[in-house]
Scaffold this active site. Structure first.
Site, PDB file in Angstrom:
ATOM      1  N   ASP A 181      40.594  31.620   0.016  1.00  0.00           N
ATOM      2  CA  ASP A 181      41.893  32.029  -0.527  1.00  0.00           C
ATOM      3  C   ASP A 181      41.853  32.379  -2.006  1.00  0.00           C
ATOM      4  O   ASP A 181      42.738  33.034  -2.519  1.00  0.00           O
ATOM      5  CB  ASP A 181      42.875  30.851  -0.409  1.00  0.00           C
ATOM      6  CG  ASP A 181      43.515  30.768   0.954  1.00  0.00           C
ATOM      7  OD1 ASP A 181      43.731  31.819   1.566  1.00  0.00           O
ATOM      8  OD2 ASP A 181      43.804  29.639   1.384  1.00  0.00           O
TER       9      ASP A 181
HETATM   10  C1  GLC Z   1      45.186  27.148  -3.159  1.00  0.00           C
HETATM   11  C2  GLC Z   1      44.085  26.165  -2.867  1.00  0.00           C
HETATM   12  C3  GLC Z   1      43.270  26.570  -1.661  1.00  0.00           C
HETATM   13  C4  GLC Z   1      44.178  26.805  -0.530  1.00  0.00           C
HETATM   14  C5  GLC Z   1      45.303  27.762  -0.900  1.00  0.00           C
HETATM   15  C6  GLC Z   1      46.266  27.856   0.222  1.00  0.00           C
HETATM   16  O1  GLC Z   1      44.663  28.371  -3.484  1.00  0.00           O
HETATM   17  O2  GLC Z   1      43.230  26.058  -3.944  1.00  0.00           O
HETATM   18  O3  GLC Z   1      42.343  25.578  -1.331  1.00  0.00           O
HETATM   19  O4  GLC Z   1      43.461  27.346   0.517  1.00  0.00           O
HETATM   20  O5  GLC Z   1      45.986  27.333  -2.034  1.00  0.00           O
HETATM   21  O6  GLC Z   1      47.311  28.718  -0.006  1.00  0.00           O
HETATM   22  C1  GLC Z   2      42.307  25.865   2.434  1.00  0.00           C
HETATM   23  C2  GLC Z   2      43.113  26.749   3.323  1.00  0.00           C
HETATM   24  C3  GLC Z   2      42.238  27.632   4.168  1.00  0.00           C
HETATM   25  C4  GLC Z   2      41.250  28.332   3.306  1.00  0.00           C
HETATM   26  C5  GLC Z   2      40.455  27.375   2.451  1.00  0.00           C
HETATM   27  C6  GLC Z   2      39.542  28.056   1.497  1.00  0.00           C
HETATM   28  O1  GLC Z   2      41.666  24.878   3.194  1.00  0.00           O
HETATM   29  O2  GLC Z   2      43.952  26.003   4.167  1.00  0.00           O
HETATM   30  O3  GLC Z   2      43.015  28.580   4.862  1.00  0.00           O
HETATM   31  O4  GLC Z   2      40.399  29.081   4.134  1.00  0.00           O
HETATM   32  O5  GLC Z   2      41.343  26.567   1.716  1.00  0.00           O
HETATM   33  O6  GLC Z   2      40.207  28.724   0.484  1.00  0.00           O
END
Ligand code: GLC
Ligand code: GLC
Length: 808
Positions: free
Chosen positions: A483
């Site tokens: 993300d």
């Molecule tokens: C933030 C977190 C990430 C997560 C994302 C979800 O970026 O750091 O881990 O996956 O939010 O929206």
């Molecule tokens: C968080 C989110 C997942 C994402 C991950 C890496 O766990 O829930 O959707 O893939 O972060 O950013």
């Protein structure tokens, strides 16, 4: 250091000190009513949706930590204590908490009184039941006072925390006999209420927090408990609570049991506009009748235990490595079910007010629970697919109550569509239910735009095919699985959020990870086409897969490992040429899982590089070297301090991709080593370092660049649960569903000599015995004594038992 131990017989984790390094929680509930409960009785309850229908209040980020919950106080001659230690923190003579499957029992002893609380949510009913046992373990009679305590939430948890100008005037309660009704309305809603009752006559009650706790008092020692009295207060506005007071007399050795029920009820619709606020008490009365006696409650607990036994019986192993067995048989599957129930909504790290159901998260979670609850997995697939757009793209999240896509977050995560293929393919392999592909499913929840689920999958694949960049690799959009890798956010202004502003699309930034996914899931889609007789489409799909495969070899290979991406300027990310972030874990895992580079010898090289550059004793970090400064062209990933989260943390979710990849090149020892390093049953010994619950996975463990290397965060709601279960059960132990039948293809470490398993699959029991012979790696599979070709046991309609032996 440990703060408890596993009891595999009872399927419990037993905590023997209340002040664990962090609250260690459990989940109660399996359908609509859910509670989070910590080892000291902290937590909260909600009905269906943790944001919109919150029953009890919780303060995140609270001091002292975890100090609101569903509590009992005892005033024994001026000594005030709680059986779970919190919130009074009065030292106990003995303490124990047992977290089991769907229930928690904690107990404390003080000055000769033993008090134990068994908490659970019965299988079908919208309530939480507590059996409170009080025992006098001295030689003289005991007289003391017991108080119950919950603080109600005014339903919408977000509004409850912020909109005080309004909600300090809305609270309404009613008390009838031993039942406290919380009937505050949430804006125009006049059709639901909460109730809190006990199966005994009470000596007093309170429903107004200031009266009970004291205006400047605290949960730690409510003023009424100190006074050994009750205010019999009726809340009007402010903060409604529920507290019963009971005077208890116990002869030496005597034991008494009380049953408290916290429930949720909906009024029939015609009452919606009735004023004053009159509630229909029938639903609450029938539940209170149903859980009135110890016998009724014990029976409900037994039913719950049976339910869990049945769920877990779909995959069970027996082997000498009892740590692995306990994860496979109990805790890993349990966590998978919790991710089914919660997705990413409510934990002690997810507030229940933010993230709901993730498109990619839910599709991946499905890989871990589809074998236990195939019918509910089917529903989930339809819900998820209904939020897809006509062009194959998808809302990134949706709200559990409305099932509508979340407009605030929107779409543009270009990996999302492919996860739908992953989930549906896993579902079909598990169930053989090909008809699901014929289901008519709307796009964007608009019934007028409905197409078959197969068409949804076609558009998922089509989305990647129509979003390829200059190197023939998939465009990344706002981000892929990671993300925080926001390669199109270069125009974001300081202070703006990375993910919600700036161009989400860009014609240049490409993801090698999505390429790996496309190859893996494209092949599965082609097989589905072939099974449906769509030979032409299968050929075309294979041709597209081949093109992307070749693009990865040509432009996605960095010399020693797979490149991560190209940014919006066409500059490499995750390359030896970069100063920081030279190597990332995701493409190494996903490309090899897609089979890329196995023949060319690149897979082995990539995985060796992972071991060389990314390994730590606590798991594999996501990238190295960590980013030390913020890079606009890379986005949020570089905003994290080195060693945390996506910036070089051990993101547990993708460690199992490496495990699986290792099995694909036949390296069982290394595969198991990767599995073992993040495995809770193995890391239990370092609980003081990890800090999170030793019976479940956490999303992240601080990496080697972090000050607190090895410290875990964000336990419970993580795709790690599903993927580690897939990696151990389907790849190391090798029992996985195929399109034609069950595949048995173990890739074992030296430390696992043999094992047996029972796998329930498409209505049949497979009794599998795996032995290691001396004849190298020739795998001979006998099904009911007859040797079969290959490793996929042909499924025979109507056959109920298969006896399988395999000699490695
Ligand atoms: C933030 C977190 C990430 C997560 C994302 C979800 O970026 O750091 O881990 O996956 O939010 O929206
Ligand atoms: C968080 C989110 C997942 C994402 C991950 C890496 O766990 O829930 O959707 O893939 O972060 O950013």
């Amino acid at each position: 250091m440990k703060f408890g131990y596993f009891d595999d017989q009872e399927k419990e984790y037993i905590i023997n000190t209340p002040d664990t390094p962090l609250p260690w929680i459990n989940y109660l509930g399996s359908e609509n009513f859910f509670s989070l409960i910590s080892n000291t009785g902290g937590g909260y309850s909600f009905y269906k949706d943790a944001k919109l229908l919150r029953l009890t209040r919780y303060r995140y980020n609270n001091v002292p930590l975890d100090s609101n919950g569903h509590y009992y106080y005892i005033n024994d001659n001026g000594t005030i204590w709680n059986p779970g230690w919190q919130p009074s923190q009065t030292p106990l003579d003995s303490y124990e908490c047992r977290h089991g499957l769907g229930y928690t029992r904690y107990s404390g002893t003080k000055n000769g009184i033993n008090a134990s609380v068994t908490a659970f949510v019965p299988l079908q009913d919208p309530c939480e039941v507590h059996k409170v046992s009080l025992e006098n373990i001295t030689d003289s009679p005991k007289d003391f006072t017991l108080y119950s305590y919950v603080e109600f939430c005014l339903w919408n948890a977000m509004d409850d925390m912020t909109n005080f100008q309004r909600n300090l005037s809305t609270g309404e309660v009613e008390v009838e006999d031993s039942v406290i009704y919380h009937k505050t309305e949430y804006r125009e809603r006049r059709n639901h209420y909460a109730y809190y009752g006990v199966n005994a006559e009470i000596n007093g009650f309170d429903t107004d927090r200031n009266t009970f706790v004291g205006t400047y008092g605290s949960n730690q020692e409510p003023v009424m408990v100190g006074k050994n009295s009750s205010g019999n207060s009726m809340a009007s506005g402010w903060s409604p609570i529920g507290s019963h007071r009971l005077s208890i007399h116990l002869e030496p050795g005597e034991k008494k049991e009380l049953i408290f029920v916290l429930g949720y009820a909906e009024n029939p619709d015609e009452k919606k506009w009735s004023a004053p606020n009159v509630i229909n008490k029938e639903p609450s009365r029938s539940i209170l009748e149903k859980y009135k006696t110890t016998a009724q409650v014990d029976e409900a607990i037994l039913a719950l235990k049976k339910y869990w036994e049945q769920l877990l019986s779909n995959y069970s192993v027996s082997m000498s490595d009892h740590k692995t067995a306990r994860m496979v048989n109990i805790w890993n599957q349990y966590q998978c079910m919790v991710t089914f129930n919660m997705s990413r909504s409510a934990s002690y790290y997810e507030s229940g007010t933010g993230r709901g159901m993730g498109f990619r998260d839910s599709c991946q979670d499905l890989l871990g629970f589809v074998h236990m609850i195939p019918e509910r997995a089917r529903e989930r697939i339809i819900d998820i697919a209904s939020t897809q757009f006509e062009d194959g793209g998808a809302y990134h999240q949706y709200q559990p109550l409305t099932k509508k896509g979340n407009l605030d977050i929107g779409s543009g995560f270009n990996d999302d569509p492919l996860w739908l293929i992953a989930g549906v393919s896993a579902y079909i392999r598990e169930t053989g239910d090909w008809d699901i592909l014929k289901e008519s499913v709307p796009f964007d929840n608009d019934e007028t735009k409905s197409q078959s689920l197969m068409e949804h999958l076609r558009r998922s694949l089509g989305f990647t095919k129509t979003h390829l960049g200059p190197h023939g690799l998939p465009l990344i959009g706002r981000a892929d699985w990671n993300d925080c890798l926001n390669l199109n956010c270069f125009s974001t202004e300081p202070g703006e959020s990375f993910q919600t502003t700036g161009p989400s699309e860009g014609p240049v930034a490409e993801s090698v990870m999505i390429a790996g996914m496309f190859v893996k899931y494209g092949k599965e889609y082609a097989t589905i086409c072939r099974m449906l007789g769509l030979d032409q489409e299968a050929l075309e799909t294979e041709a597209s897969v081949k093109e992307v495969y070749e693009a990865v070899i040509k432009s996605g290979w960095d010399g020693n490992w797979f490149l991560r991406a190209y940014d919006a300027f066409g500059v490499k990310v995750g390359s030896g040429e970069c100063e920081e972030g030279k190597i990332f874990i995701e493409p190494q895992g996903f490309c090899v899982m897609g089979g890329i580079g196995i023949e060319e010898g690149l897979a082995k090289q990539a995985l060796d590089s992972v071991e060389e550059h990314l390994d730590t004793p606590y798991g594999i970090v996501i990238l190295q070297p960590a980013y030390s400064t913020y890079h606009k062209n890379l986005g949020e990933i570089t905003s994290y301090p080195p060693g945390y989260k996506e910036n070089a943390g051990i993101f547990c979710h993708n460690n199992p991709w490496i495990t699986i990849a290792e099995t694909m090149i036949g390296r069982g020892n290394r595969a198991f080593e990767v599995y073992r390093r993040t495995c809770p049953a193995y890391t239990e010994e370092i609980s003081e370092l990890h800090k999170t619950e030793p019976y479940v996975y956490s999303q992240m463990i601080a990496g080697k660049d972090a000050k607190n290397m090895g410290e875990a965060k964000n336990s419970w709601l993580t795709g790690t649960a599903a993927w580690t279960f897939v990696s151990i059960s389907q790849y190391i132990l090798g029992i996985r569903p195929g399109f034609h039948g069950l595949i048995v293809d173990p890739c074992l470490p030296d430390s696992i000599g043999e094992f047996s398993a029972v796998r329930k699959f498409r209505g049949a029991d497979y009794h599998i015995q795996v032995n290691k012979g001396l004849d190298g790696d020739t795998k001979a599979i006998l099904v009911d004594g007859i040797k079969i070709e290959g490793n996929e046991i042909p499924y025979e309609e109507g056959k109920k038992e298969y006896h399988v032996t395999i000699m490695l």
